[in-house]
Write an enzyme that holds these catalytic residues in place. Sequence first.
Site, mmCIF file in Angstrom:
data_model
loop_
_atom_site.group_PDB
_atom_site.id
_atom_site.type_symbol
_atom_site.label_atom_id
_atom_site.label_comp_id
_atom_site.label_asym_id
_atom_site.label_seq_id
_atom_site.Cartn_x
_atom_site.Cartn_y
_atom_site.Cartn_z
ATOM 1 N N SER A 103 4.387 -25.346 8.850
ATOM 2 C CA SER A 103 5.035 -25.548 7.553
ATOM 3 C C SER A 103 5.694 -24.267 7.062
ATOM 4 C CB SER A 103 4.027 -26.020 6.510
ATOM 5 O OG SER A 103 4.683 -26.133 5.256
ATOM 6 N N LYS B 76 -1.483 -31.391 8.588
ATOM 7 C CA LYS B 76 -0.075 -31.116 8.218
ATOM 8 C C LYS B 76 0.524 -32.331 7.501
ATOM 9 C CE LYS B 76 4.039 -29.182 8.095
ATOM 10 N NZ LYS B 76 5.070 -30.172 8.061
ATOM 11 N N HIS C 201 -0.766 -32.290 4.034
ATOM 12 C CA HIS C 201 -0.048 -31.193 3.365
ATOM 13 C C HIS C 201 1.287 -31.733 2.842
ATOM 14 C CE1 HIS C 201 3.324 -28.359 3.640
ATOM 15 N NE2 HIS C 201 2.504 -27.367 3.355
ATOM 16 N N ASN C 202 1.987 -32.490 3.679
ATOM 17 C CA ASN C 202 3.286 -33.037 3.278
ATOM 18 C C ASN C 202 3.140 -34.081 2.177
ATOM 19 O OD1 ASN C 202 4.121 -31.443 5.410
ATOM 20 N ND2 ASN C 202 5.574 -32.939 6.187
ATOM 21 N N GLU D 200 2.727 -32.261 -0.918
ATOM 22 C CA GLU D 200 4.071 -31.725 -1.221
ATOM 23 C C GLU D 200 4.914 -32.787 -1.939
ATOM 24 O OE1 GLU D 200 7.699 -30.991 1.780
ATOM 25 O OE2 GLU D 200 5.928 -29.805 2.292
#
Length: 488
Positions: A135, A190, A193-194, A197
């Site tokens: 990222s 990940k 995480h997105n 986000e």
Amino acid sequence: MAAPPKPTRIGLAGLAVMGQNLALNIAEKGFPISVYNRTSSKVDETVERAKKEGNLPLYGFHDPESFVKSIQKPRVVIMLVKAGAPVDQTIKTLSVFLEKGDCIIDGGNEWYENTERREKAMAELGLLYLGMGVSGGEEGARYGPSMMPGGSFEAYKYIEDILLKVSAQVPDSGPCVTYIGKGGSGNFVKMIHNGIEYGDMQLIAEAYDVLKSVGKLSNEELQKVFSEWNKGELLSFLIEITADIFGIKDDKGDGYLVDKVLDKTGMKGTGKWTVQQAAELSIAAPTIESSLDARFLSGLKDERVEASKVFKAGGFGDILTDQEVDKAKLVDDVRQALYASKICSYAQGMNLIRAKSIEKGWDLKLGELARIWKGGCIIRAVFLDRIKQAYDRNSDLANLLVDPEFSKEIIERQSAWRRVVCLAVNSGISTPGMSASLAYFDTYRRARLPANLVQAQRDYFGAHTYERTDVEGAFHTEWFKLAKQSKI
């Protein structure tokens, strides 16, 4: 192409911008690297950049065989290609020339089960495999991303020295990389995480909408507000770039560029996967879900334009009230609402990671994940330090909301939060993320919910049984018969 004087330390296949930048970053940190791309012009472009950016030890190859053979054994190759079929195709191309003990690393946004399937298939060929979330976008890849490798621990050990130097460096907490865990855990982390986000970006967009549409703040004022916010508790990459965006003038006309950008948000799939996983794991993630819904609705631009005409004709304008507001008070309230909502978004993401970790036996360390997100990545924020501390205090913390520090902060901010949501509702401005976060908080903090009625309904029409508050066991009541008798 100039051949390396001796075998290179690592290889990278897939030279779109992220691949090029990561390769240059690795070379700049002193690790000679071989690069390959199916379209050879990209190889030449990368070699040219390496020369320009400091004669970096980067060597280009136009065919897969000479590329693989140029790397020292045991060979390590990072792939940065589009998720799905292109990954399988690249593996097929490279694995022909790889030998037992060599390692392939997928650095793309891949669905975690694909990584687990590939790791098994590679193991049968005697090859090691890692799925590594990366990222930070193009800048992060070049100057230091946050990296989330999962899969073979042996493979991680091969490249740990490289990752520790290439990843973002945070002065008080070290390199933004750690071995995440087994299987597809790196890709899964990940993906979440997105998802976080998505939630973060939606909450910021809502703060902007309330300040602009109700508070009537100009772009100059918005830039000042967000720059100020970026000096306090909201200090983060996304707040910083938001302030930057408000300051950019339109190069094709008058005014500011942000006002000319079409209000239609794209997406690549990780947010959707996060929401699907939330449903699979029965974990409430309403802030993240509302951000995905907001993107779906933004895509209906033509329909929204027509709907706006229909409701305007009925006397229903875009903004329902045109009241005077105290700008300074509104800015302060919105800051507090944004912070409180953000806590909920991260709480949901962390709960998703924990639930998956338990299901898969990954033993993921939530505090360590917060640490590696402190630099390099898109959701990097000073706030993550606080999340790390919360899990350091109690690694079994049921929810970030009940951490002593976060609960205190939410209590202090909840009045402002409610004022912002009420103002938005009364003004006809949708704040799905902030509203969903507030509803999540209000639901989670109540000892008793109206779920007793829903369970009674389920038992009435489907004999699903229910538990009681006063007696152990499962019960079923003939509600229909009792109701019928009472009507006689």
